[in-house]
Design a protein around this motif. Sequence first.
Motif, PDB file in Angstrom:
ATOM      1  N   LEU A 211      44.974 117.728  90.156  1.00 25.82           N
ATOM      2  CA  LEU A 211      43.749 117.369  89.734  1.00 25.82           C
ATOM      3  C   LEU A 211      43.147 118.429  89.001  1.00 25.82           C
ATOM      4  O   LEU A 211      42.440 118.226  87.691  1.00 25.82           O
ATOM      5  CB  LEU A 211      42.668 117.510  90.972  1.00 25.82           C
ATOM      6  N   ILE A 212      43.499 119.720  88.858  1.00 27.21           N
ATOM      7  CA  ILE A 212      42.959 120.759  87.937  1.00 27.21           C
ATOM      8  C   ILE A 212      43.771 120.448  86.595  1.00 27.21           C
ATOM      9  O   ILE A 212      42.874 120.349  85.647  1.00 27.21           O
ATOM     10  CB  ILE A 212      43.511 122.198  88.427  1.00 27.21           C
ATOM     11  N   ASN A 213      44.714 120.200  86.460  1.00 28.27           N
ATOM     12  CA  ASN A 213      45.513 119.634  85.621  1.00 28.27           C
ATOM     13  C   ASN A 213      44.858 118.346  84.756  1.00 28.27           C
ATOM     14  O   ASN A 213      44.692 118.093  83.328  1.00 28.27           O
ATOM     15  CB  ASN A 213      46.894 119.394  85.207  1.00 28.27           C
ATOM     16  N   ALA A 214      44.518 117.380  85.447  1.00 27.33           N
ATOM     17  CA  ALA A 214      43.807 116.308  84.967  1.00 27.33           C
ATOM     18  C   ALA A 214      42.348 116.540  84.229  1.00 27.33           C
ATOM     19  O   ALA A 214      42.307 115.971  83.277  1.00 27.33           O
ATOM     20  CB  ALA A 214      43.507 115.154  86.133  1.00 27.33           C
ATOM     21  N   VAL A 215      41.740 117.436  85.190  1.00 30.00           N
ATOM     22  CA  VAL A 215      40.330 117.559  84.631  1.00 30.00           C
ATOM     23  C   VAL A 215      40.450 118.564  83.389  1.00 30.00           C
ATOM     24  O   VAL A 215      39.693 118.325  82.498  1.00 30.00           O
ATOM     25  CB  VAL A 215      39.716 118.788  85.522  1.00 30.00           C
ATOM     26  N   GLU A 216      41.493 119.313  83.048  1.00 36.20           N
ATOM     27  CA  GLU A 216      41.797 119.873  82.023  1.00 36.20           C
ATOM     28  C   GLU A 216      41.802 119.055  80.826  1.00 36.20           C
ATOM     29  O   GLU A 216      41.816 119.373  79.467  1.00 36.20           O
ATOM     30  CB  GLU A 216      43.068 120.935  82.134  1.00 36.20           C
ATOM     31  N   GLY A 217      42.367 117.863  81.137  1.00 41.84           N
ATOM     32  CA  GLY A 217      42.491 116.716  79.925  1.00 41.84           C
ATOM     33  C   GLY A 217      41.239 116.369  79.313  1.00 41.84           C
ATOM     34  O   GLY A 217      41.086 115.679  78.273  1.00 41.84           O
ATOM     35  N   ILE A 218      39.808 116.914  79.906  1.00 45.35           N
ATOM     36  CA  ILE A 218      38.479 116.717  78.961  1.00 45.35           C
ATOM     37  C   ILE A 218      38.407 117.505  78.014  1.00 45.35           C
ATOM     38  O   ILE A 218      37.379 117.295  77.019  1.00 45.35           O
ATOM     39  CB  ILE A 218      37.357 116.989  80.139  1.00 45.35           C
ATOM     40  N   TYR A 219      39.347 118.588  77.714  1.00 47.81           N
ATOM     41  CA  TYR A 219      39.249 119.280  76.731  1.00 47.81           C
ATOM     42  C   TYR A 219      39.084 118.644  75.110  1.00 47.81           C
ATOM     43  O   TYR A 219      38.125 119.105  74.279  1.00 47.81           O
ATOM     44  CB  TYR A 219      39.957 120.400  76.228  1.00 47.81           C
ATOM     45  N   PRO A 220      39.504 117.046  74.802  1.00 50.53           N
ATOM     46  CA  PRO A 220      39.321 116.396  73.748  1.00 50.53           C
ATOM     47  C   PRO A 220      37.703 116.214  73.700  1.00 50.53           C
ATOM     48  O   PRO A 220      37.300 115.912  72.524  1.00 50.53           O
ATOM     49  CB  PRO A 220      40.061 115.297  73.938  1.00 50.53           C
ATOM     50  N   VAL A 221      37.014 115.909  74.722  1.00 52.15           N
ATOM     51  CA  VAL A 221      35.538 115.839  74.648  1.00 52.15           C
ATOM     52  C   VAL A 221      34.879 117.131  73.739  1.00 52.15           C
ATOM     53  O   VAL A 221      33.803 116.560  72.861  1.00 52.15           O
ATOM     54  CB  VAL A 221      35.004 115.683  76.071  1.00 52.15           C
ATOM     55  N   PHE A 222      35.337 118.259  74.462  1.00 50.96           N
ATOM     56  CA  PHE A 222      34.620 119.448  73.359  1.00 50.96           C
ATOM     57  C   PHE A 222      35.274 119.450  72.117  1.00 50.96           C
ATOM     58  O   PHE A 222      34.237 120.020  71.247  1.00 50.96           O
ATOM     59  CB  PHE A 222      35.169 120.628  74.142  1.00 50.96           C
ATOM     60  N   VAL A 223      36.417 119.045  72.022  1.00 54.52           N
ATOM     61  CA  VAL A 223      36.697 119.207  70.350  1.00 54.52           C
ATOM     62  C   VAL A 223      36.091 118.023  69.607  1.00 54.52           C
ATOM     63  O   VAL A 223      35.552 118.270  68.650  1.00 54.52           O
ATOM     64  CB  VAL A 223      38.337 118.817  70.344  1.00 54.52           C
ATOM     65  N   PHE A 224      35.748 116.838  70.305  1.00 54.03           N
ATOM     66  CA  PHE A 224      35.037 115.790  69.713  1.00 54.03           C
ATOM     67  C   PHE A 224      33.778 116.268  69.383  1.00 54.03           C
ATOM     68  O   PHE A 224      33.217 115.934  68.138  1.00 54.03           O
ATOM     69  CB  PHE A 224      35.030 114.558  70.568  1.00 54.03           C
ATOM     70  N   ILE A 225      33.157 116.897  70.098  1.00 55.70           N
ATOM     71  CA  ILE A 225      31.750 117.295  69.957  1.00 55.70           C
ATOM     72  C   ILE A 225      31.579 118.317  68.858  1.00 55.70           C
ATOM     73  O   ILE A 225      30.744 118.374  67.937  1.00 55.70           O
ATOM     74  CB  ILE A 225      31.071 117.882  71.381  1.00 55.70           C
ATOM     75  N   TRP A 226      32.471 119.330  68.987  1.00 57.49           N
ATOM     76  CA  TRP A 226      32.325 120.386  68.073  1.00 57.49           C
ATOM     77  C   TRP A 226      32.675 119.680  66.731  1.00 57.49           C
ATOM     78  O   TRP A 226      32.166 120.217  65.572  1.00 57.49           O
ATOM     79  CB  TRP A 226      33.519 121.507  68.208  1.00 57.49           C
ATOM     80  N   THR A 227      33.713 118.864  66.568  1.00 61.78           N
ATOM     81  CA  THR A 227      34.019 118.199  65.254  1.00 61.78           C
ATOM     82  C   THR A 227      32.881 117.240  64.539  1.00 61.78           C
ATOM     83  O   THR A 227      32.526 117.785  63.366  1.00 61.78           O
ATOM     84  CB  THR A 227      35.196 117.352  65.740  1.00 61.78           C
ATOM     85  N   VAL A 228      31.951 116.724  65.601  1.00 59.61           N
ATOM     86  CA  VAL A 228      30.941 116.146  65.200  1.00 59.61           C
ATOM     87  C   VAL A 228      29.895 117.120  64.453  1.00 59.61           C
ATOM     88  O   VAL A 228      29.416 116.840  63.552  1.00 59.61           O
ATOM     89  CB  VAL A 228      30.514 115.092  66.065  1.00 59.61           C
ATOM     90  N   PHE A 229      29.726 118.065  65.313  1.00 54.56           N
ATOM     91  CA  PHE A 229      28.590 118.845  65.070  1.00 54.56           C
ATOM     92  C   PHE A 229      29.077 119.862  63.574  1.00 54.56           C
ATOM     93  O   PHE A 229      28.200 119.764  62.890  1.00 54.56           O
ATOM     94  CB  PHE A 229      28.563 119.995  66.140  1.00 54.56           C
ATOM     95  N   LEU A 230      30.395 120.183  63.585  1.00 59.24           N
ATOM     96  CA  LEU A 230      30.683 121.051  62.377  1.00 59.24           C
ATOM     97  C   LEU A 230      30.837 120.168  61.165  1.00 59.24           C
ATOM     98  O   LEU A 230      30.253 120.388  60.125  1.00 59.24           O
ATOM     99  CB  LEU A 230      32.015 121.744  62.551  1.00 59.24           C
ATOM    100  N   SER A 231      31.306 118.815  61.294  1.00 56.32           N
ATOM    101  CA  SER A 231      31.313 117.868  60.175  1.00 56.32           C
ATOM    102  C   SER A 231      29.796 117.355  59.770  1.00 56.32           C
ATOM    103  O   SER A 231      29.716 117.222  58.437  1.00 56.32           O
ATOM    104  CB  SER A 231      32.067 116.587  60.764  1.00 56.32           C
TER     105      SER A 231
END
Length: 189
Positions: free
Chosen positions: A143-163
């Motif tokens: 379960l921990i490893n599956a939850v770790e899979g949400i990191y692309p959410v944060f990458v997407f948010i940071w990418t949109v913000f910085l772009s």
Amino acid sequence: SAIPLFVLLLSHIFLNETLSVVHYAAFSLLVLGGFFINLNGSFKLSSAFWYMLLSSAIFGLSYFLQDVAYAHIDFWFCYALIMLGFLFGIIPLFFKVSVRKECIHFLTVKNTLLKLLIAGKNSLSILAFIFINLAISLGNVSLINAVEGIYPVFVFIWTVFLSYFYPHIIKEEITVKIAFQKILSILLV
């Protein structure tokens, strides 16, 4: 990422770990959401896919072995052994002349901002690695490893913000189709 699937399989086979129906459903949504958020409009089975699959199997085995180790060894001692393993993995790179030259060049360059950015990034990575290892030592690794899979959410948010606000740092072209796919994937996660 296929890593959670390999972790789940190994944990089920060798540790007899099972999840509840709700956990399996949550696990499936997290993995599917993580998969869809990483798509860039299309899915192709290229040679990169097979390398990614092999990498996922190796990382899955690594997380599984960490879980087993944390069940038998003190957290900080086990963490130190993992870091020592990284060090031994890096040392052979310095036998390559081009790597040594690049390191020396980087250390002698006067670009202080770049050095601070890399030092900050590495410090955050170490902190994140401590937290993920602490989570693995305390809970169900699948379960921990599956939850770790949400990191692309944060990458997407940071990418949109910085772009949007700092396009000189990063400028990602985000079409309506890709944005819709990413947002739908985030909702799955």
